[in-house]
Design a protein around this motif. Structure first.
Motif, mmCIF file in Angstrom:
data_model
loop_
_atom_site.group_PDB
_atom_site.id
_atom_site.type_symbol
_atom_site.label_atom_id
_atom_site.label_comp_id
_atom_site.label_asym_id
_atom_site.label_seq_id
_atom_site.Cartn_x
_atom_site.Cartn_y
_atom_site.Cartn_z
ATOM 1 N N SER A 11 0.868 -1.176 0.000
ATOM 2 C CA SER A 11 0.000 0.000 0.000
ATOM 3 C C SER A 11 0.907 1.229 0.000
ATOM 4 C CB SER A 11 -0.929 0.001 1.215
ATOM 5 O OG SER A 11 -0.171 -0.051 2.405
ATOM 6 N N PRO A 12 1.378 1.613 -1.196
ATOM 7 C CA PRO A 12 2.351 2.714 -1.289
ATOM 8 C C PRO A 12 1.729 4.090 -1.028
ATOM 9 C CG PRO A 12 1.805 1.888 -3.477
ATOM 10 C CD PRO A 12 1.086 1.024 -2.486
ATOM 11 N N ASN A 18 4.106 -1.282 4.794
ATOM 12 C CA ASN A 18 3.897 -1.964 3.514
ATOM 13 C C ASN A 18 3.921 -1.019 2.317
ATOM 14 O OD1 ASN A 18 3.538 -4.496 4.806
ATOM 15 N ND2 ASN A 18 1.422 -3.939 5.241
ATOM 16 N N ASP A 19 4.784 0.002 2.377
ATOM 17 C CA ASP A 19 4.862 0.965 1.282
ATOM 18 C C ASP A 19 5.585 0.410 0.061
ATOM 19 O OD1 ASP A 19 3.500 3.100 2.489
ATOM 20 O OD2 ASP A 19 5.298 3.753 3.540
ATOM 21 N N GLY A 64 5.576 0.376 -6.380
ATOM 22 C CA GLY A 64 4.291 0.328 -7.071
ATOM 23 C C GLY A 64 4.083 1.440 -8.079
ATOM 24 N N GLN A 65 5.135 2.241 -8.312
ATOM 25 C CA GLN A 65 5.022 3.326 -9.292
ATOM 26 C C GLN A 65 4.689 2.774 -10.668
ATOM 27 O OE1 GLN A 65 5.212 6.671 -9.138
ATOM 28 N NE2 GLN A 65 5.507 6.685 -6.935
ATOM 29 N N GLY A 66 3.827 3.474 -11.380
ATOM 30 C CA GLY A 66 3.521 3.121 -12.752
ATOM 31 C C GLY A 66 2.400 2.114 -12.929
ATOM 32 N N LEU A 97 -2.557 -1.691 -3.295
ATOM 33 C CA LEU A 97 -3.635 -0.846 -2.778
ATOM 34 C C LEU A 97 -3.170 0.593 -2.807
ATOM 35 C CD1 LEU A 97 -4.487 -2.937 0.420
ATOM 36 C CD2 LEU A 97 -5.458 -3.194 -1.877
ATOM 37 N N LYS A 98 -3.961 1.445 -3.433
ATOM 38 C CA LYS A 98 -3.627 2.878 -3.477
ATOM 39 C C LYS A 98 -4.866 3.675 -3.115
ATOM 40 C CE LYS A 98 -0.002 2.610 -6.989
ATOM 41 N NZ LYS A 98 0.471 3.146 -8.269
ATOM 42 N N PRO A 99 -4.647 4.837 -2.470
ATOM 43 C CA PRO A 99 -5.795 5.669 -2.082
ATOM 44 C C PRO A 99 -6.514 6.238 -3.302
ATOM 45 C CG PRO A 99 -3.725 6.727 -1.456
ATOM 46 C CD PRO A 99 -3.404 5.406 -2.051
#
Length: 99
Positions: A11-12, A18-19, A64-66, A97-99
């Motif tokens: 979840s970055p 867990n980033d 998790g970029q991209g 998971l992303k906001p």
């Protein structure tokens, strides 16, 4: 059996939990296992089998970029030579998971 474990969720969101995606030792999750890896090839695939991220073999954390939130499939090829040789290929399903 390998003591190396791959996370199945990241979840970055920069909350410190867990980033990033990084392998860890089941018995010592805080140990920086990337620091002792001689080889670490990470590939992340989308649900259609296309590579959406691949590293250059350097032991880096992936943030998790991209990629959009969703489920991805990860393949890690590694080699550790500290305290004897340990090598192999690990696979996991990864939920981003992303906001």
């Amino acid at each position: 059996a390998s003591g190396i474990t791959l996370p199945n969720v990241i979840s970055p969101n920069l909350d410190g939990s867990n980033d990033t995606f990084r392998p860890f030792l089941h018995d010592d999750p805080e140990f920086e296992v990337l620091g002792i890896m001689e080889r670490y090839r990470l590939q992340v695939f989308n649900r259609w089998g296309s590579v959406v991220y691949a590293n250059t073999g350097l032991p880096i954390r992936w943030d998790g970029q991209g990629v959009a939130p969703g489920t991805y499939y990860v393949l890690v090829d590694y080699r550790i030579t500290c305290g004897g040789v340990q090598e192999g290929t690990l696979r996991t399903e990864l939920h981003v998971l992303k906001p």
